[in-house]
Write an enzyme that holds these catalytic residues in place. Structure first.
Site, short mmCIF file in Angstrom:
data_model
loop_
_atom_site.label_atom_id
_atom_site.label_comp_id
_atom_site.label_asym_id
_atom_site.label_seq_id
_atom_site.Cartn_x
_atom_site.Cartn_y
_atom_site.Cartn_z
N ASP A 41 48.27 28.86 17.26
CA ASP A 41 48.33 28.69 18.71
C ASP A 41 48.93 29.99 19.25
O ASP A 41 49.52 30.78 18.52
CB ASP A 41 49.16 27.46 19.11
CG ASP A 41 48.87 27.03 20.55
OD1 ASP A 41 48.29 27.83 21.32
OD2 ASP A 41 49.24 25.90 20.93
C1 BGC Z 1 47.82 26.16 24.09
C2 BGC Z 1 46.51 26.07 23.35
C3 BGC Z 1 45.52 27.03 23.95
C4 BGC Z 1 46.10 28.42 23.90
C5 BGC Z 1 45.17 29.49 24.44
C6 BGC Z 1 48.32 27.58 24.24
O1 BGC Z 1 49.33 27.63 25.19
O2 BGC Z 1 48.79 25.38 23.43
O3 BGC Z 1 46.02 24.77 23.39
O4 BGC Z 1 44.29 26.95 23.29
O5 BGC Z 1 47.29 28.45 24.65
O6 BGC Z 1 45.08 29.43 25.81
#
Ligand code: BGC
Length: 885
Positions: free
Chosen positions: A293
């Site tokens: 993530d």
């Molecule tokens: C989130 C993810 C997301 C990623 C990219 C993170 O803050 O937890 O679900 O895909 O950002 O935007």
């Protein structure tokens, strides 16, 4: 000299509590969970060990063999935030492997124009329609592909909904692992059938927003917090609840899995070797790549050895710091031997093989044709650097919507869950029989005065609520409000429409509601939540309670006191407390319309006027109070120490499993929903198709993973190419100083680290786990009879109760099947369900395997099978025969 990455890993290891070697999993007892540590599992299993991926790995091996060390590193590392058109962009190669575009998200293409905002995951789950789950994913992927997205960051199958307050529950498919797994698996299938790589996220047990990220905790004033929240969880609940839906996504061949921000048993999700190497790659046989993530990676070597394959967005510990924990650090770690080169090869192979597996090597696969960062056609090539790095054509405004509004509308309508309908309140009549007067109340009926996209990542609750907030949102191309749709219909029906959209103007509300006591009054109310980096009206991610926002209870009561036919429509991220008004005699009907996306108004109109007979069912329990959800319900709000600890001591007992066990009557049970017609279920026939052994048979042996036998090149080859222009903060794989010295001291590997192959799990052997887990043991059929006077869709749900006398604790009932069938008045339809070995097993923590419970005599006892219209509604019950084994 120990490489910087090693020092960092060591420091972080000490700070963050690296996994400890204790050989087995965690038992779920309260004592074991307190400060639990995660076992070690090394080395990382290689990809390419299942038949269905063999050809892709063969092609990948041929391509990766042509890559230099720098190129291999470059495809594992994002270029930095925001250094490319997408929210994640990998580095390039000269070997014919492109930069990959990774883009959110689960309900629409984030930060893009001319796309469809589909209903949220929770809404899709509420349809209980396998077809619509698949169709949504397929349409979403067509749009992703049309925009040049390689890797779509969805579906979201965690959080599962341990707490009804968790901010991101709405991105996924409800609080039952079976429902979440079917929807997640079908989403992967739909996305990948279109050639787009799906990402199952967030792995795993990421069940609240608060304390998920260190930077967020610090910015909220928790100065003593030094690491993300630890979800302390036993092996059984881990498998039977939280891993379960991921199993289904892996079984469907998901190309990527995103490790979450949280810790699991005090080991960071993206460096938890037990979770990534052990469970995901060995036990579930995952063949794709693990992507972090965004900034969830907290160490270099430890993450790589634990099974993380790609870091996003590429930066290090902070956004846009340009100081990656992989990139040049990974190059150095391979050169100095702290990361074995075959681990780097496996990372690269997994990424390249996934690309081949999805057919993205086809030259016609589009390149990104949009920018996440601005809407002009031409703009900075690297938004993170700005104009100095040059301009290029970025947005070509490809309209990728096609006819996808139809599937969006179908889901939004079929999800709408009719909770109450008295005095024949619904459906409303049309034409000459139409009501003379409709009064509409609540800001949730109308537009956001700032515009549908007026708040960044939808982080406000103004106007009708179509999405929660955070990265899992998309920009509306349009949003049909309920007010708009109802007004258009009223015009045709010659119905008068009045409205008060201000939730707090009680004098206007009261006088309007009192004007025509026999009018139909529609009250629109909402409850919102979102991702932890943003807030709305002071709510920072997780919900603070189950209340309706904007004084919704008072609004409903104000109207209901004056209008005898008050119909409530709720747009919500999850369950809401309805106790203040649900039994009010003038509240004649209640519709839970979830988060409908762009077709909000059209869909609610379909159900209000009966062109769609409601067939939504609750994907969670609506309790009478938060306390009724039990100990798992509250969000951990105080850190209680440097690493906030959240003990999942409730084990299996979340949502309806908790209500059932404690004998608590909910307001509306899991699976509940009415229709304008009625159904009866009867004639259960149970056929045993296989007599299972207690444990799955010996694990099948897969195919051998490709070996590249790469050698470590001289470090002098890893400097910046001569004359190369370096962009500030852009992440390159090259070294500024090519001196690489090996330490004479042993490398400080995580405890338990070993390069000797680990004993494989007996529960593994194929994608999704041991193939025998998916063998059908019982086939069940029932008849569904439409006893009413309208055509409609029934949702027969199959729940099992485990046999008595096994000495094992089981939930009262567990969902193990569902279907959605259309039947005309008087029509009977046969429905069939397959119950698999996994459905009948439990996770034996001691054996580390799925096990069929036996009674004291060593027999498989009788399972009770209930097929009903909800988890505790009307239906038909049968029992399987006792089987001697
Ligand atoms: C989130 C993810 C997301 C990623 C990219 C993170 O803050 O937890 O679900 O895909 O950002 O935007």
């Amino acid at each position: 000299m120990i490489a910087a990455i090693g020092v960092l890993a060591l420091i972080l290891g000490l700070v963050l509590g690296l996994p400890q070697a204790n050989g087995g999993g965690i038992n779920g007892s309260a004592e074991a969970l307190e400060g639990a540590t995660s076992p070690s599992w090394y080395p990382s299993p290689k990809g390419g060990t299942v038949d269905q991926w063999a050809e892709s790995y063969r092609k990948a091996a041929a391509l990766v063999r042509k890559m230099s060390l720098a190129e291999k590193v470059n495809i594992t590392t994002g270029t930095g935030w925001p250094m490319g058109p997408c929210v994640g962009n990998t580095g390039t190669t000269n070997a014919g492997f492109p930069s990959l575009c990774l883009q959110d998200g689960p309900l629409g293409i984030r930060f893009a124009d001319s796309i469809t905002v589909f209903p949220a995951g929770i809404t899709t789950a509420a349809t209980w329609s396998r077809k619509l789950m698949y169709d949504r994913a397929r349409a979403l992927a067509k749009e992703a592909k049309g925009k040049g997205v390689n890797v779509l960051l969805g579906p979201c199958v965690g959080p599962l909904g341990r707490s009804p307050l968790a901010g991101r529950n709405w991105e996924g498919f409800g609080s039952d692992p079976y429902l979440q797994g079917i929807a997640g698996g079908l989403s992967v299938q739909g996305i990948q059938d279109e050639g787009v790589i799906a990402t199952a996220k967030h792995f795993v047990a990421n069940e609240q927003e608060k304390f998920r990220q260190l930077s967020e905790s610090l910015s909220q004033g928790f100065k003593d917090v030094t690491s993300p929240l630890s979800s302390n969880i036993g092996d059984r609940a881990l498998r039977e609840l939280y891993i379960w839906p991921f199993m289904d996504t892996v079984r469907m061949g998901v190309g990527s899995v995103m490790c979450g921000y949280n810790q699991i048993n005090n080991s960071i999700a993206c460096q938890n070797s037990y979770i990534l190497n052990g469970i995901l790659k060995d036990e579930l046989g995952f063949q794709g790549f693990v992507v972090s993530d965004w900034l969830a990676q907290r160490s270099g070597v430890a993450s790589v050895l634990s099974g993380m394959d790609m870091t996003m967005p590429g930066d290090g510990l902070l956004w846009a710091d340009g100081d990656s924990l992989l990139g040049p650090q990974l190059t150095r770690a391979v050169l100095n031997g702290s990361v074995p080169i075959d681990r780097l090869d496996d990372m690269a192979l997994r990424i390249v093989a996934t690309w081949y597996q999805l057919g993205q090597d086809d030259a016609s696969y589009p390149r990104p044709n949009f920018s996440s960062w601005f809407r002009t056609s031409i703009g900075p090539t690297y938004a993170g650097v700005g104009p100095s790095a040059g301009h290029s054509l970025q947005n070509s405004y490809a309209d990728v919507r096609d006819d996808h509004h139809e599937v969006a509308r179908a889901i939004a309508a079929e999800s709408i869950t009719l909770l109450k309908n008295t005095n024949g309140a619904l459906p409303l009549k049309s034409g000459k029989d139409a009501k003379k007067s409709i009064m509409i109340f609540g800001s949730d009926a109308g537009p956001n005065l700032l515009g549908p996209n007026g708040c960044p990542d939808r982080s406000c609750n103004n106007g009708t609520l179509g999405q929660g907030w955070g990265s899992g949102t998309a920009e509306y191309t349009y949003l049909v409000t309920p007010l708009e749709a109802i007004q258009a219909k009223a015009l045709a029906d010659r119905t008068m429409v009045e409205y008060v959209l201000d939730d707090y103007q009680y004098s206007a509300i009261n006088s309007t509601a009192g004007k025509a006591p026999n009018a139909t009054c529609l009250v629109f109310v909402s409850s919102d939540s979102g991702e932890g980096y943003a807030s709305a009206e002071g709510v920072l991610g997780d919900r603070v309670d189950l209340k309706l926002w904007h004084g919704g209870d008072k609004l409903i009561l104000s109207v209901a006191e004056r209008c005898s036919n008050t119909i409530v429509v709720i747009h919500s991220v999850g369950p809401v407390d309805m106790e203040a008004w649900i039994e009010h005699k003038n509240v004649t009907a209640v519709l839970m319309a979830h988060l409908p996306g762009q077709e909000s108004g059209t869909a609610v109109l379909d159900v209000l006027y009966g062109s769609v007979n409601p067939s939504g069912r609750l994907p969670y329990t609506i309790g009478k109070s938060l306390a009724d959800y039990g100990p798992a319900a509250p969000i951990l709000k105080q850190p209680g120490g440097p690493a906030p600890q959240q003990n999942f001591s409730e084990g299996l007992y979340i949502d309806y499993r908790h209500f059932d066990k404690q004998g608590i009557t909910p307001r509306f049970e899991f699976g509940f929903g009415l229709s304008y017609t009625t159904f009866e279920f009867s004639d259960m026939v149970i056929t045993q198709t296989l007599v299972p052994t207690e444990f799955p048979p010996a694990r099948p042996i897969g195919v051998p993973a490709p070996e590249l036998n790469s050698t470590i090149p001289p470090s002098s080859q890893l400097g910046f190419p001569l004359g190369m222009v370096r962009l500030p903060k852009y992440i390159y794989p090259y070294l500024s100083d090519t001196t690489v010295t090996k330490s004479s001291a042993p490398y400080p590997y995580p405890p338990g680290y070993s390069t000797t192959p680990h004993k494989p799990s007996p529960a593994g052997g194929a994608q999704g786990g041991h193939p025998a887990l998916f063998d059908t043991i019982f086939h069940v059929t029932v008849s569904v009879f439409n006893t009413g006077s309208l055509p409609g869709k029934a949702v027969p749900q199959l729940y099992i109760s485990y046999p008595n006398g096994t000495g094992i604790d089981f939930p009262v009932r567990s969902l193990r099947g569902f279907d959605k069938v259309a039947a005309g008045p008087g029509e009977t339809v046969a429905v069939g369900f397959d119950i698999t070995r996994r459905d009948l097993s439990y996770w034996d923590e001691k054996k580390g395997n799925w096990r069929i419970p036996l009674d004291k005599k060593g027999n498989i006892g009788a399972y009770e099978i209930f097929v009903g219209d909800s988890s505790r509604g009307n239906g038909v019950t049968g029992r399987t025969k006792v089987v001697k084994v």
